[in-house]
Design a protein around this motif. Structure first.
Motif, short mmCIF file in Angstrom:
data_model
loop_
_atom_site.label_atom_id
_atom_site.label_comp_id
_atom_site.label_asym_id
_atom_site.label_seq_id
_atom_site.Cartn_x
_atom_site.Cartn_y
_atom_site.Cartn_z
N VAL A 246 -99.46 3.80 -54.45
CA VAL A 246 -100.22 3.08 -53.42
C VAL A 246 -101.52 2.52 -54.00
O VAL A 246 -101.93 1.41 -53.66
CB VAL A 246 -100.49 4.01 -52.21
CG1 VAL A 246 -101.46 3.37 -51.23
CG2 VAL A 246 -99.18 4.34 -51.51
N ASP B 248 -102.11 -5.27 -50.09
CA ASP B 248 -102.55 -4.90 -48.75
C ASP B 248 -103.20 -6.11 -48.12
O ASP B 248 -104.32 -6.49 -48.46
CB ASP B 248 -103.54 -3.73 -48.82
CG ASP B 248 -104.02 -3.28 -47.47
OD1 ASP B 248 -103.53 -3.81 -46.45
OD2 ASP B 248 -104.90 -2.42 -47.41
N VAL C 122 -95.48 4.90 -48.94
CA VAL C 122 -96.54 5.51 -48.14
C VAL C 122 -95.98 6.69 -47.35
O VAL C 122 -96.58 7.76 -47.29
CB VAL C 122 -97.18 4.47 -47.20
CG1 VAL C 122 -98.13 5.16 -46.21
CG2 VAL C 122 -97.96 3.42 -47.99
N LEU D 290 -101.21 11.70 -49.15
CA LEU D 290 -101.81 10.53 -48.54
C LEU D 290 -102.06 10.76 -47.06
O LEU D 290 -101.32 11.48 -46.40
CB LEU D 290 -100.89 9.31 -48.67
CG LEU D 290 -100.94 8.44 -49.92
CD1 LEU D 290 -99.87 7.37 -49.81
CD2 LEU D 290 -102.30 7.81 -50.14
N THR E 221 -103.07 8.16 -43.68
CA THR E 221 -103.33 6.80 -43.21
C THR E 221 -103.99 6.86 -41.84
O THR E 221 -103.75 7.78 -41.06
CB THR E 221 -102.03 5.98 -43.10
OG1 THR E 221 -101.22 6.51 -42.05
CG2 THR E 221 -101.26 6.02 -44.40
N THR F 196 -105.65 -0.75 -41.84
CA THR F 196 -105.12 0.56 -42.23
C THR F 196 -105.81 1.03 -43.51
O THR F 196 -105.89 0.29 -44.48
CB THR F 196 -103.60 0.47 -42.48
OG1 THR F 196 -102.96 0.00 -41.30
CG2 THR F 196 -103.04 1.85 -42.84
N TYR G 295 -106.05 4.04 -46.57
CA TYR G 295 -105.21 5.00 -47.29
C TYR G 295 -106.13 5.95 -48.04
O TYR G 295 -106.88 5.54 -48.93
CB TYR G 295 -104.27 4.28 -48.26
CG TYR G 295 -103.37 3.29 -47.56
CD1 TYR G 295 -102.19 3.71 -46.96
CD2 TYR G 295 -103.71 1.95 -47.49
CE1 TYR G 295 -101.37 2.81 -46.30
CE2 TYR G 295 -102.90 1.04 -46.84
CZ TYR G 295 -101.72 1.47 -46.24
OH TYR G 295 -100.93 0.59 -45.57
#
Length: 481
Positions: A170, A179, A192, A201, A203, A294, A296
């Motif tokens: 990612v 992204d 993800v 991870l 989100t 979003t 991460y």
């Protein structure tokens, strides 16, 4: 142990074939690119090879061309794994394979050349967009999952499960500008999901500005160039004034707090005020919506550090390999939080200074406009390994016209120019494909190039700049309405 389903089923057969070839090799030379996507690609692949018990060496190349491929062949490895490049140079690589000098295994996402090899893992070969659905690190991750063994207890990082490498993949995708503001899409979403499932991870919907972990709030807003808010963006005093009007405790111990230091209610208050100011300033609704996106987060990393947010982690990596210290970036990716991280942070300070000076040079000198593009030639004033990053920063600043792509030149050698191009996702939706532009325009003047629709590069003869610009301008004119 039950191994999880492959993250990208369309690539499963290719990934298995590549993994089987790597297992059969006595030793492997792993060769990767020097940007954030290349470093994370190498880290993912190297970790997977090590876990599979495959002896290997890791090296990096600034660019993959006939000369560097000849040097790779001279190392006399039976098998060479290329990550984050190789597809675009497959016509050259295939000659070495045909001569029996080495067997290439490629995990890449760039436009393939008109040739092929038995062991070629690339999303474009299966109809998956390599510009925004799967990065080089993502391709390496798909390969890593195919290399999973049969032992272990099924937890992340144990023998047989490489899902803990999703975080690195990612980082690579975000570092490669995949992204778009709406979050990662396509095959990246599956990666993800793997990362979330094994808790590496996290989100969330969040303020979509770079520097949430490390920048003091005034700097976070001042440097938010993607969404320009009059009186705040590119205005230090204006950003401070805006924050001072909020009924929030925004300093601690006399120092400005960071976004990461705010609680949920404080964040909502700040975002609401920011949106209200944007509306009152006449910022278009579509741009206001881009304030939220979003995020991460790498949950194992320390909050408030460059490693916690994937965007900031990718910048840290760019500060290493682009200054001939790929070893440092790789070590950080592989978990070194001592000497390598200290050195990376030192390189990052230098990198930020160089980027700031480069962007200021562009603002001062300005850009030259053609019918369909705008350009600047930095000569030796901006390092050729970062001129593309500066061009990307310029796209988000008042220094350039956002309705046209930017092309940047920097001196690579006495006889060659490095060309970097950057567009926007809005222009891509209108038909822009800089990979085609860089490839065709560079070859028309005796150079070579390629990349992605939103960002691409080339190398051309030093005296071919004007002819290249004419070709690129014509090609962009044909793509855009």
């Amino acid at each position: 142990m039950v191994v999880a389903d492959p993250p990208v089923p369309e690539l499963a057969d290719r990934a298995r074939a590549c993994a089987d070839r790597l297992r059969d090799a006595d030793s492997v030379l792993l060769v990767s690119h020097i940007d954030a996507d290349g470093l994370t690609s190498a880290a993912v692949a190297s970790t997977a090879l090590a876990r599979a018990g495959i002896d290997h060496e890791v090296v990096f190349e600034k660019q993959l061309d006939a000369e560097s491929i000849a040097g790779i062949a001279a190392r006399e490895y039976d098998t060479v794994l290329f990550t984050d490049f190789g597809s675009g140079q497959l016509d050259v690589i295939a000659d070495y394979e045909a001569a029996g000098e080495f067997t290439p295994v490629i995990a890449d996402h760039h436009q393939p050349a008109d040739a092929d090899t038995t062991f070629h893992l690339n999303p474009l070969l299966e109809g998956i967009n390599g510009a925004n659905e799967l990065s080089g690190a993502g391709a390496s991750y798909v390969l890593a999952r195919a290399l999973e063994g049969s032992g272990g207890d099924g937890s992340a990082g144990s023998d047989g499960d490489n899902r803990d490498l999703a975080g690195l993949a990612v980082i690579g995708a975000v570092g490669d500008m995949q992204d778009s503001g709406d979050g990662l899409v396509g095959a990246n979403e599956a990666i993800v999901a793997d990362g979330v499932a094994v808790e590496v991870l996290e989100t969330r919907t969040d303020l979509d500005l770079y520097g949430r972990q490390t920048r003091p709030l005034p700097k976070l807003l001042e440097y938010a160039s993607d969404v320009r808010i009059p009186g705040i963006s590119n205005d230090e005093a204006g950003a401070i004034s805006f924050l001072s009007e909020l009924e929030l405790e925004l300093k601690s111990g006399g120092e400005w707090r960071r976004w990461v230091d705010l609680d949920a209610d404080e964040r909502r208050t700040l975002v609401s005020a920011l949106i209200q100011r944007a509306v009152a300033s006449g910022v278009p609704a579509a741009r206001i919506e881009a304030l939220v996106g979003t995020s991460y987060t790498l949950v194992a990393e320390e909050p408030g550090t460059e490693l916690r947010d994937v965007s900031e982690f990718s910048t840290l990596l760019n500060a290493t390999a682009r200054y001939e210290r790929a070893d440092v970036g790789l070590a950080v990716c592989l978990g070194d939080r001592d000497e390598a991280l200290t050195e990376a942070r030192s390189l990052l300070r230098n990198h930020r200074r160089n980027l700031s000076e480069g962007l200021q040079w562009v603002k001062t000198e300005g850009v030259t406009h053609e019918d369909n593009l705008q350009w600047f030639d930095a000569g030796s004033r901006i390092r050729e390994t970062i001129v593309g990053i500066v061009a990307g920063m310029a796209v988000g600043s008042p220094a350039v016209d956002r309705s046209k792509p930017v092309i940047a030149f920097a001196e690579e050698s006495a006889t060659e120019l490095k060309v970097s191009s950057r567009g926007s996702h809005r222009l891509v939706r209108q038909g822009l494909d800089l990979s085609v532009v860089m490839g065709e325009a560079s070859r028309s003047v005796g150079g070579d190039g390629g990349g992605h629709d939103v960002a691409a590069g080339a190398t051309i003869p030093a005296d071919a700049r004007d002819a290249f610009l004419a070709a690129a301008d014509e090609l962009i004119g044909e793509q855009l309405p």
